[in-house]
Design a protein around this motif. Structure first.
Motif, short mmCIF file in Angstrom:
data_model
loop_
_atom_site.label_atom_id
_atom_site.label_comp_id
_atom_site.label_asym_id
_atom_site.label_seq_id
_atom_site.Cartn_x
_atom_site.Cartn_y
_atom_site.Cartn_z
N THR A 200 -80.61 0.06 1.28
CA THR A 200 -80.29 -0.15 2.69
C THR A 200 -78.89 0.36 3.02
N CYS A 201 -77.95 0.20 2.09
CA CYS A 201 -76.58 0.67 2.34
C CYS A 201 -76.51 2.19 2.39
N PHE A 204 -77.98 3.22 5.73
CA PHE A 204 -77.03 2.82 6.78
C PHE A 204 -75.84 3.77 6.84
N GLN A 205 -75.25 4.05 5.66
CA GLN A 205 -74.04 4.87 5.64
C GLN A 205 -74.33 6.31 6.03
N GLU A 208 -74.85 6.36 9.85
CA GLU A 208 -73.59 6.15 10.56
C GLU A 208 -72.70 7.38 10.44
N SER A 233 -79.07 2.66 11.84
CA SER A 233 -78.06 2.27 10.85
C SER A 233 -77.77 0.78 10.94
N PHE A 236 -80.63 -1.15 9.28
CA PHE A 236 -80.54 -1.19 7.82
C PHE A 236 -79.39 -2.09 7.37
N TRP A 237 -78.34 -2.15 8.17
CA TRP A 237 -77.27 -3.10 7.87
C TRP A 237 -77.80 -4.53 7.99
N THR A 298 -75.66 -7.98 13.61
CA THR A 298 -76.43 -6.81 13.21
C THR A 298 -77.71 -6.70 14.03
N SER A 302 -78.67 -3.71 16.67
CA SER A 302 -79.91 -3.00 16.35
C SER A 302 -80.80 -2.79 17.57
#
Length: 334
Positions: A200-201, A204-205, A208, A233, A236-237, A298, A302
């Protein structure tokens, strides 16, 4: 009423055992002058100590991010609070103007002057709120820029997970038994959660970074693609935060199942075990509180239209900011 207050009130009428004072009033104590000279003399050293402490907080990337996080959302919350503080005065002025306009004949001309507007103090408060909000937006942009290299950290995160898996396999070949089976079961759950969080990170990254670089003209995503990337993103965060809350709850459950032998392993004394438990519980509660504060944020970020107001966003995001800043300040104290 607290226990101390109850005890104080219940013993207030009891004799103290001291000699009965005479009827003559006691001389009034001579007030001591405020040591202004000493305060002024100590001011430079206090300022130096404070600035040195701030410098120690900013010596690591995590310390910089924590400081920016704290300043970003506390200033955002302060801006919302100041705007809410001025709303009654603005509403009152607007109602007065409407009442005045309604009382005039249709052919009358209404001319506004500075006296009809909110006071100069209200205008200054609104200006301060505007500057705080601009400061918060600038820090948000700075934190996003500093996260551009987050994918490098995630590479080493994945590398650590792979090395830990190989090490566990080597240890499993040497150990057997019920205790080892329980440990392996717990390791499997924690490993699965870690891989889920890593995935997920990474997504997300990557999203972003793409949206941020496109907003600066480095990449070619259009405004609509940037908006979609920002929303996904944040989703997923949100998944990462949910997994972290689950991991913390599972970790707390496993720690509660430890036996007395596990707690006192290595010849620890009762005082050492108690100190370790208090330290672990404090860190665990802080982690749970931080992630519970991030969870609604979050979800808010979202959604296309969001869920929360500006003051709620600032207040919730200030919770992890204050917690992390207090821990950082304590760790960097000399």
């Amino acid at each position: 009423m607290s226990i101390t207050e109850v005890a104080a009130s219940s013993t207030a009428d009891l004799p103290s055992g001291e000699p009965i004072p005479s009827s003559a009033p006691a001389p009034a104590p001579v007030p001591k002058p405020l040591p202004i000279k000493e305060v002024i003399a100590a001011a430079p050293s206090n300022v130096d100590a404070f600035l040195a402490h701030v410098q120690r907080c900013l010596q690591t990337p995590s310390g910089i991010d924590t400081t920016l996080l704290f300043l970003c959302y506390t200033s955002r919350f302060a801006a919302s609070a100041l705007e809410a503080l001025t709303r009654p005065a603005i509403r009152r002025s607007a109602n007065q103007l409407l009442a005045l306009a309604a009382s005039l004949p249709p052919s009358a001309t209404l001319v506004f002057t500075a006296k009809a507007l909110p006071s100069h103090g209200v205008a200054r408060i609104l200006e301060l709120a505007r500057r705080l909000r601009a400061f918060s937006a600038m820090l948000t942009d700075a934190r996003t820029f500093l996260r551009l290299w987050g994918l490098l950290n995630m590479y080493f995160w994945a590398r650590r997970l792979i090395l830990a898996r190989r090490q566990r396999r080597a240890e499993d070949e040497k150990q057997e038994g019920v205790a080892n089976a329980r440990a392996k079961e717990g390791d499997r759950v924690e490993t699965a959660i870690s891989w889920l969080q890593l995935g997920t990170c990474v997504v997300f990254q990557a999203l972003e970074n793409g949206a941020y670089l496109s907003s600066k003209g480095v990449l070619g995503w259009g405004p609509a693609a940037q908006r979609r990337a920002s929303l996904w993103s944040a989703r997923f965060w949100a998944a990462f935060v949910g997994a972290e809350v689950g991991r913390l709850l599972y970790e707390g459950h496993r720690r509660g199942l430890r036996s007395r032998e596990d707690k006192f392993a290595g010849g620890k004394s009762a005082a050492q075990v108690q100190a370790e438990e208090a330290e672990w519980n404090d860190a665990w509660r802080k982690s749970v509180l931080r992630n519970l504060a991030w969870a609604p944020l979050t979800v808010h970020w979202s959604l296309e239209r969001g869920l929360l107001g500006e003051m709620a966003v600032g207040a919730l995001a200030s919770v992890p900011g204050v917690i992390q800043m207090r821990d950082l300040w304590r760790r960097t104290a000399e």
